[in-house]
Structure formats: C-alpha cells, structure tokens
Motif scaffolding. Sequence first.
Motif, short mmCIF file in Angstrom:
data_model
loop_
_atom_site.label_atom_id
_atom_site.label_comp_id
_atom_site.label_asym_id
_atom_site.label_seq_id
_atom_site.Cartn_x
_atom_site.Cartn_y
_atom_site.Cartn_z
N LYS A 121 0.64 -1.28 0.01
CA LYS A 121 -0.03 -0.12 0.01
C LYS A 121 0.81 1.20 -0.10
CE LYS A 121 -0.62 -0.11 5.05
NZ LYS A 121 -1.58 -0.42 6.15
N ASP A 122 2.14 1.16 0.24
CA ASP A 122 3.05 2.30 0.11
C ASP A 122 3.45 2.56 -1.17
OD1 ASP A 122 4.49 -0.17 0.45
OD2 ASP A 122 6.10 1.08 0.84
N LYS A 123 3.22 1.69 -2.07
CA LYS A 123 3.56 1.85 -3.41
C LYS A 123 2.42 2.34 -4.28
CE LYS A 123 7.67 0.50 -2.78
NZ LYS A 123 8.71 1.38 -2.65
N LYS A 124 2.64 3.08 -5.48
CA LYS A 124 1.50 3.76 -6.27
C LYS A 124 1.24 2.11 -7.27
CE LYS A 124 3.11 8.28 -6.94
NZ LYS A 124 3.62 9.05 -8.02
N SER A 125 -0.15 1.90 -7.12
CA SER A 125 -0.46 0.75 -7.72
C SER A 125 -1.80 1.11 -8.75
CB SER A 125 -0.63 -0.45 -6.84
OG SER A 125 -1.70 -0.18 -6.05
N CYS A 126 -2.17 0.13 -9.52
CA CYS A 126 -3.23 0.15 -10.38
C CYS A 126 -3.82 -1.40 -10.51
CB CYS A 126 -2.94 0.75 -11.54
SG CYS A 126 -4.37 0.78 -12.86
N ILE A 127 -5.16 -1.44 -10.64
CA ILE A 127 -5.76 -2.74 -10.67
C ILE A 127 -6.69 -2.77 -11.70
CG2 ILE A 127 -7.17 -4.49 -9.50
CD1 ILE A 127 -6.68 -2.87 -6.93
N LEU A 128 -6.36 -3.64 -12.98
CA LEU A 128 -7.25 -3.76 -14.03
C LEU A 128 -8.15 -5.15 -13.52
CD1 LEU A 128 -4.54 -3.77 -16.84
CD2 LEU A 128 -5.62 -1.97 -15.83
N PHE A 129 -9.52 -4.75 -13.56
CA PHE A 129 -10.45 -5.86 -13.33
C PHE A 129 -10.95 -6.45 -14.71
CE2 PHE A 129 -10.74 -3.87 -9.06
CZ PHE A 129 -10.59 -4.79 -8.60
N THR A 130 -10.90 -7.61 -15.04
CA THR A 130 -11.08 -8.08 -16.21
C THR A 130 -12.49 -8.72 -16.36
OG1 THR A 130 -10.03 -10.10 -15.55
CG2 THR A 130 -8.49 -8.85 -16.68
N HIS A 131 -13.24 -9.03 -15.45
CA HIS A 131 -14.64 -9.82 -15.51
C HIS A 131 -15.63 -8.98 -14.65
CE1 HIS A 131 -11.94 -13.04 -16.49
NE2 HIS A 131 -12.76 -13.79 -16.33
N SER A 181 -4.09 -13.20 -10.78
CA SER A 181 -4.58 -14.41 -10.35
C SER A 181 -5.90 -14.65 -10.90
CB SER A 181 -4.91 -14.38 -8.73
OG SER A 181 -5.06 -15.43 -8.38
N ASN A 182 -6.14 -15.89 -11.42
CA ASN A 182 -7.38 -16.37 -11.86
C ASN A 182 -8.15 -15.49 -13.30
OD1 ASN A 182 -7.18 -18.07 -9.90
ND2 ASN A 182 -8.97 -17.16 -8.63
N THR A 183 -7.32 -15.12 -13.94
CA THR A 183 -7.76 -14.55 -15.27
C THR A 183 -6.88 -14.81 -16.31
OG1 THR A 183 -8.41 -12.17 -16.21
CG2 THR A 183 -6.56 -12.50 -14.84
N ASN A 184 -7.58 -15.16 -17.53
CA ASN A 184 -6.76 -15.60 -18.63
C ASN A 184 -6.10 -14.23 -19.12
OD1 ASN A 184 -7.97 -18.01 -18.75
ND2 ASN A 184 -9.64 -17.72 -19.93
N PHE A 185 -6.62 -13.04 -19.01
CA PHE A 185 -6.17 -11.85 -19.79
C PHE A 185 -4.66 -11.66 -19.40
CE2 PHE A 185 -5.30 -7.34 -20.12
CZ PHE A 185 -5.63 -6.98 -21.54
N PHE A 186 -4.23 -11.84 -18.32
CA PHE A 186 -2.65 -11.79 -17.47
C PHE A 186 -1.83 -12.50 -18.62
CE2 PHE A 186 0.69 -13.73 -15.24
CZ PHE A 186 1.45 -12.48 -15.13
N TYR A 187 -2.18 -14.04 -19.00
CA TYR A 187 -1.45 -14.78 -19.80
C TYR A 187 -1.25 -14.66 -20.96
CZ TYR A 187 -1.75 -17.27 -14.94
OH TYR A 187 -1.65 -17.66 -14.08
#
Length: 398
Positions: free
Chosen positions: A61-71, A126-132
Amino acid sequence: MNKIKKHIKQFVRFIQSLFGFFKFQIFESKKINNAEVVFILPYFQTGGAERVHLNIVKSVKDKKSCILFTHNSATDNFKEDFSQYSEIIEINKILSKNNNFINSLLKKHIAKTINNNQALISVFSSNTNFFYELLPLVKEHIITVDLIHAISGENPILVNHYIASSHDITNRVVINNKAYSDILLNYKKYKVDNECYNKVIIIENAIGIDNNEKLNNRDGIKIGFVGRWSKEKRPEMFLKISAEITKVDTSIKFVMAGIGMKSNIKMINESGVSFLGEITDDITLNQFYKSLTFVLITSFREGFPMIIPEAMAQGVIPISTNVGGISEHIMSFENGILIDDDDDEIVNQFVDVIIKLINDKELVSKLSLNAFNYSRKHFDIEAFNKKYRKALLKELYS
C-alpha cells in the motif's frame, strides 16, 4: 429479421467497445503509467479469493498501484476497499468475447503502457486469462507474478496458461503444499524444464488478527455456512444436515451468509435455516463468527477457504470435508473436524460428528480454544506481507 437484429446488436456492442477503448486511452491508461505495481484481477465481488487479493494489494500500500479488473463482478462490495489502496480500471467494460479486434488493441496498448513505465516494478495476477495473453508482450526486466489458489479441477484453459507461461513468469505463488504438489505434477506431465520448478513458491493465506482479543463465550449452539451458492460448495448439503440435526435437537440454530443465494431463498427458508445475505465489512463478519459454534465446509473442491482462518480466529470450530489443502491446518479432533468426502455417507458423517460434539461440552471447549490459539500462530498477516513484498518488490526480510 432475427439475423438483422443480431447484426445490429453486434455492431452496437462494437461501437460501445471501441468508444470504451478510446476513453481508456485518454483517461485510464495514465493510471498504469503512474503505477509501481500493476494488478490484473478478475473481480471485486464478495469472495474468499477477493479477500486474499485485497490483502496482497494492501501489502504494498506504500507503493503506487493500479488494478485492472477483467470480469463483470456479481456485486461491488469490495470495489471501495480496492479503491482505497489502489487506482482501479474496469477493462471488463471494453473486453468482448466476440470482438478480437478490440481485445487485441486493448492488450497491445496495455502492454506498451506497462513497458514504457520506467517506475514500474512488477505485474501481479490471479485467476484471469487476460494476464497470460498479455504476459508474452511484457518486457523481461519487469517482475511478473501469478497466484494459483488451487489447480485440482481447474479451468483447463487456465491450466494450459500455467504451463505455457512457466518460462516467462518470474515467480508463481501457490497457497499451500497441495497446490505446490499439483503444479509440479503438471510440470512433470507436460515436461516443463526443471529450472521452472524453482520459480514456484508457497505463501499461505493470512488475515489480520487482534492478538489482544479474548475467546468469546457462546450462548447455545449455532452452526453456520459462509460462501457462495455454487456447485463445488454444495450448500444444499448444509440444508440436508440442518434438517437431520433439527430432528434430534430443535434448539440448534442454523444460519447461512454469502452470495448467489437469493434465488434459492425458498429452499433455505423451508429448511428452517436463517439467511443473512452478504456480509461485506470485517466488523460485522467478526461479530457473525463470534455468534457461531461451528462452521461447516461441505465443498468437494477447495484450495484453502478463507472462512477457516477467519472462523478459527474467533474460536469457531471448522467441520470440513477433507479436500484441497485443508488438512494442512485442520487436525481432526484437535482444532477442528475433517470429514471424508464420500458422497454416499457425507451427510451422515457431518450429522454424527455434530451430535457427538453437542453432547460433549468439554470437547467443544477444547477444540474452540485450540482453533483460537492455532490461528494466532499460523495465519500471521505480517509474514504474509513480507513474503509478498519480497515477491513483488524483491525486498529482503529477516
């Protein structure tokens, strides 16, 4: 006429996706460009996996982050929690099963943005085809990490991705020894190079625990089921167990909480089970666990469900089918009960054990205290955080 309507709908969806892609380029991709860690996750709905993913986001949480939600998420209950610790982008609104052109454009743009971000340290999924599908496009100097909750009975497309990505991934996290054995068996089956074996690491799930909290005394017996209504969870089995126990002792209360249950509310009510709906905040969830004596896990497939450490932390005794990695933490008649996953006798096994326990208060007290103490020794969020920071940031820790 129907064909014309179908083509019109497809064209409208194409325009919507194209507009979403251009909007993403202009307004959303800068979130990736500013991130030090990018997460690619499927959902922000209520669920055990989502709780684990949220804990991983919190670990950096001390780092700048971004989450891509695929579903598309069934609920938005964890959306605000994820937003509290990270920028979020819902690319599921752009992705389309029937539009490879837009999907390809989006994938290439995200990969380009990731690769051009000089501050970016790692990408986690985790648990998403898009990453692969994205992984081969990501530059080698960027740390890439995935998390596998369980591989037994897994989506075969994901399993194929695990094998195909074994060389490209920096680290592959599994949650227990069972998942570790399963992934290595698949590596052996598909003749994956030995060097890839060393990339697989175990980081067990954990929760935040108040070590100053005392074990709560219960009034009466209350038995709970927490989770989603799904085939592998077998919630209908909980209803059968409830019906059988109620024949013996009507004072015992049964309660269910989770998602996907509203369509089965008639069946739940007819079984005499109380339904609480979804529980989304930690305070309410902990209060719920404090009201339970036992929590039942009736699944035929699991990795390691988060309800076990959550319940044990409040002194709730888990009574569970012996599947996945559950036996790595539950010792029968020591800190919980394991039930053989025998379809013909499983309901009777649950019923017999529960009747034995409600007639032995001393044993219940022993199991409850052992579960309470075990949770504090084995589900430490600090160790979890350090291990994920090492995987994602290459931080060293003692």
